[in-house]
Design a protein around this motif. Sequence first.
Motif, PDB file in Angstrom:
ATOM      1  N   ASN A   5       0.821  -1.206   0.000  1.00  0.00           N
ATOM      2  CA  ASN A   5       0.000   0.000   0.000  1.00  0.00           C
ATOM      3  C   ASN A   5       0.862   1.266   0.000  1.00  0.00           C
ATOM      4  OD1 ASN A   5      -2.494   1.337  -0.033  1.00  0.00           O
ATOM      5  ND2 ASN A   5      -2.489   1.570   2.184  1.00  0.00           N
ATOM      6  N   LEU A   6       1.863   1.270  -0.857  1.00  0.00           N
ATOM      7  CA  LEU A   6       2.819   2.374  -0.895  1.00  0.00           C
ATOM      8  C   LEU A   6       2.539   3.351  -2.021  1.00  0.00           C
ATOM      9  CD1 LEU A   6       6.103   0.347  -0.282  1.00  0.00           C
ATOM     10  CD2 LEU A   6       4.985   1.906   1.323  1.00  0.00           C
ATOM     11  N   SER A   7       2.871   4.604  -1.753  1.00  0.00           N
ATOM     12  CA  SER A   7       2.810   5.669  -2.754  1.00  0.00           C
ATOM     13  C   SER A   7       4.098   6.488  -2.613  1.00  0.00           C
ATOM     14  CB  SER A   7       1.580   6.544  -2.519  1.00  0.00           C
ATOM     15  OG  SER A   7       1.749   7.301  -1.338  1.00  0.00           O
ATOM     16  N   PRO A   8       4.353   7.404  -3.527  1.00  0.00           N
ATOM     17  CA  PRO A   8       5.579   8.211  -3.424  1.00  0.00           C
ATOM     18  C   PRO A   8       5.689   9.050  -2.143  1.00  0.00           C
ATOM     19  CG  PRO A   8       4.733   8.304  -5.648  1.00  0.00           C
ATOM     20  CD  PRO A   8       3.683   7.601  -4.813  1.00  0.00           C
ATOM     21  N   SER A   9       4.590   9.286  -1.460  1.00  0.00           N
ATOM     22  CA  SER A   9       4.663  10.091  -0.233  1.00  0.00           C
ATOM     23  C   SER A   9       4.884   9.249   1.029  1.00  0.00           C
ATOM     24  CB  SER A   9       3.385  10.922  -0.075  1.00  0.00           C
ATOM     25  OG  SER A   9       2.267  10.064   0.056  1.00  0.00           O
ATOM     26  N   ASP A  10       4.975   7.933   0.873  1.00  0.00           N
ATOM     27  CA  ASP A  10       5.131   7.051   2.030  1.00  0.00           C
ATOM     28  C   ASP A  10       6.585   6.817   2.420  1.00  0.00           C
ATOM     29  OD1 ASP A  10       2.426   6.356   2.737  1.00  0.00           O
ATOM     30  OD2 ASP A  10       2.336   5.271   0.840  1.00  0.00           O
ATOM     31  N   VAL A  28      13.968  -2.636  -0.635  1.00  0.00           N
ATOM     32  CA  VAL A  28      14.512  -2.085  -1.868  1.00  0.00           C
ATOM     33  C   VAL A  28      13.503  -2.168  -3.007  1.00  0.00           C
ATOM     34  CG1 VAL A  28      16.405  -2.173  -3.551  1.00  0.00           C
ATOM     35  CG2 VAL A  28      16.864  -2.688  -1.154  1.00  0.00           C
ATOM     36  N   PHE A  29      13.276  -3.361  -3.525  1.00  0.00           N
ATOM     37  CA  PHE A  29      12.486  -3.498  -4.748  1.00  0.00           C
ATOM     38  C   PHE A  29      11.070  -2.947  -4.627  1.00  0.00           C
ATOM     39  CE2 PHE A  29      15.333  -7.399  -5.053  1.00  0.00           C
ATOM     40  CZ  PHE A  29      16.313  -6.719  -5.749  1.00  0.00           C
ATOM     41  N   GLY A  30      10.321  -3.406  -3.656  1.00  0.00           N
ATOM     42  CA  GLY A  30       8.926  -2.951  -3.509  1.00  0.00           C
ATOM     43  C   GLY A  30       8.788  -1.457  -3.306  1.00  0.00           C
ATOM     44  N   PRO A  31       9.421  -0.905  -2.266  1.00  0.00           N
ATOM     45  CA  PRO A  31       9.271   0.534  -2.027  1.00  0.00           C
ATOM     46  C   PRO A  31       9.795   1.403  -3.166  1.00  0.00           C
ATOM     47  CG  PRO A  31      10.123  -0.552  -0.077  1.00  0.00           C
ATOM     48  CD  PRO A  31      10.130  -1.563  -1.173  1.00  0.00           C
ATOM     49  N   TRP A  32      10.929   1.045  -3.717  1.00  0.00           N
ATOM     50  CA  TRP A  32      11.496   1.890  -4.770  1.00  0.00           C
ATOM     51  C   TRP A  32      10.694   1.821  -6.060  1.00  0.00           C
ATOM     52  CZ3 TRP A  32      17.524   1.365  -4.143  1.00  0.00           C
ATOM     53  CH2 TRP A  32      17.904   1.989  -2.945  1.00  0.00           C
ATOM     54  N   ILE A  33      10.106   0.660  -6.367  1.00  0.00           N
ATOM     55  CA  ILE A  33       9.240   0.559  -7.547  1.00  0.00           C
ATOM     56  C   ILE A  33       8.040   1.495  -7.382  1.00  0.00           C
ATOM     57  CG2 ILE A  33       7.594  -0.977  -8.705  1.00  0.00           C
ATOM     58  CD1 ILE A  33       9.724  -3.204  -8.369  1.00  0.00           C
ATOM     59  N   TYR A  58       9.640   9.185  14.139  1.00  0.00           N
ATOM     60  CA  TYR A  58       9.819   9.464  12.711  1.00  0.00           C
ATOM     61  C   TYR A  58       8.510   9.247  11.953  1.00  0.00           C
ATOM     62  CZ  TYR A  58      14.720   9.336  14.003  1.00  0.00           C
ATOM     63  OH  TYR A  58      15.926   9.595  14.610  1.00  0.00           O
ATOM     64  N   PRO A  59       8.327   9.936  10.823  1.00  0.00           N
ATOM     65  CA  PRO A  59       7.058   9.848  10.080  1.00  0.00           C
ATOM     66  C   PRO A  59       6.942   8.587   9.213  1.00  0.00           C
ATOM     67  CG  PRO A  59       8.522  11.377   8.982  1.00  0.00           C
ATOM     68  CD  PRO A  59       9.226  10.943  10.258  1.00  0.00           C
ATOM     69  N   ILE A  60       7.154   7.434   9.818  1.00  0.00           N
ATOM     70  CA  ILE A  60       7.060   6.152   9.114  1.00  0.00           C
ATOM     71  C   ILE A  60       5.581   5.844   8.898  1.00  0.00           C
ATOM     72  CG2 ILE A  60       7.491   3.672   9.325  1.00  0.00           C
ATOM     73  CD1 ILE A  60       9.937   4.606  11.164  1.00  0.00           C
ATOM     74  N   THR A  61       5.216   5.599   7.644  1.00  0.00           N
ATOM     75  CA  THR A  61       3.811   5.329   7.324  1.00  0.00           C
ATOM     76  C   THR A  61       3.530   3.838   7.182  1.00  0.00           C
ATOM     77  OG1 THR A  61       4.240   5.564   4.956  1.00  0.00           O
ATOM     78  CG2 THR A  61       3.516   7.545   6.146  1.00  0.00           C
ATOM     79  N   THR A  62       4.543   3.071   6.766  1.00  0.00           N
ATOM     80  CA  THR A  62       4.365   1.638   6.541  1.00  0.00           C
ATOM     81  C   THR A  62       5.458   0.882   7.275  1.00  0.00           C
ATOM     82  OG1 THR A  62       3.411   2.117   4.373  1.00  0.00           O
ATOM     83  CG2 THR A  62       4.109  -0.146   4.775  1.00  0.00           C
ATOM     84  N   CYS A  89       0.591  -1.758   8.218  1.00  0.00           N
ATOM     85  CA  CYS A  89       1.574  -2.705   8.746  1.00  0.00           C
ATOM     86  C   CYS A  89       1.467  -4.023   7.989  1.00  0.00           C
ATOM     87  CB  CYS A  89       1.338  -2.954  10.230  1.00  0.00           C
ATOM     88  SG  CYS A  89       1.590  -1.493  11.248  1.00  0.00           S
ATOM     89  N   ILE A  90       2.614  -4.624   7.709  1.00  0.00           N
ATOM     90  CA  ILE A  90       2.631  -5.878   6.969  1.00  0.00           C
ATOM     91  C   ILE A  90       3.582  -6.874   7.620  1.00  0.00           C
ATOM     92  CG2 ILE A  90       1.913  -4.879   4.777  1.00  0.00           C
ATOM     93  CD1 ILE A  90       4.790  -4.763   3.898  1.00  0.00           C
ATOM     94  N   SER A  91       3.366  -8.144   7.292  1.00  0.00           N
ATOM     95  CA  SER A  91       4.183  -9.214   7.836  1.00  0.00           C
ATOM     96  C   SER A  91       4.136 -10.397   6.872  1.00  0.00           C
ATOM     97  CB  SER A  91       3.645  -9.632   9.206  1.00  0.00           C
ATOM     98  OG  SER A  91       4.471 -10.607   9.780  1.00  0.00           O
ATOM     99  N   ALA A  92       5.137 -11.248   6.967  1.00  0.00           N
ATOM    100  CA  ALA A  92       5.166 -12.459   6.145  1.00  0.00           C
ATOM    101  C   ALA A  92       6.080 -13.476   6.816  1.00  0.00           C
ATOM    102  CB  ALA A  92       5.672 -12.151   4.736  1.00  0.00           C
ATOM    103  N   GLY A  93       5.981 -14.695   6.364  1.00  0.00           N
ATOM    104  CA  GLY A  93       6.874 -15.727   6.856  1.00  0.00           C
ATOM    105  C   GLY A  93       6.162 -16.828   7.609  1.00  0.00           C
TER     106      GLY A  93
END
Length: 122
Positions: A5-10, A28-33, A58-62, A89-93
């Motif tokens: 759920n990322l955008s350039p402002s996140d 790296v890959f997900g956020p930067w894409i 800090y203004p962490i959104t995700t 918030c996300i999680s995996a594994g």
Amino acid sequence: RHWMNLSPSDIMWNTSDTGWAKAAWGSVFGPWICGSCVFVHHMPQFKPAIIAETLSRYPITTFCTAPTAYRVLVQHDLSRYKMRSLKHCISAGEPLNPEMMAKWKTQTGVDIYEGYGQTETV
């Protein structure tokens, strides 16, 4: 884009160690894409208070961390911290149980979205 759920402002913070594939996908890959900022915090040892303070300061959104970390964090009582910017918030594994997810939501006001990734398909 949809799971994170990322955008350039996140601003995305993934606590995965760089030895894990999740560090590449989540830092790296997900956020930067998606054009998002990546937050990096040198944390030699997992400490719930440091994570809670960082999410408040800090203004962490995700936020993405391992299921085990979420289990430890909710035992720390996060309701006393003001995570004003946190919205996803996300999680995996491994799966999180519904009771733990409900505790996180009660303490932070944010749901955790679980993912099933390439490392889980093995």
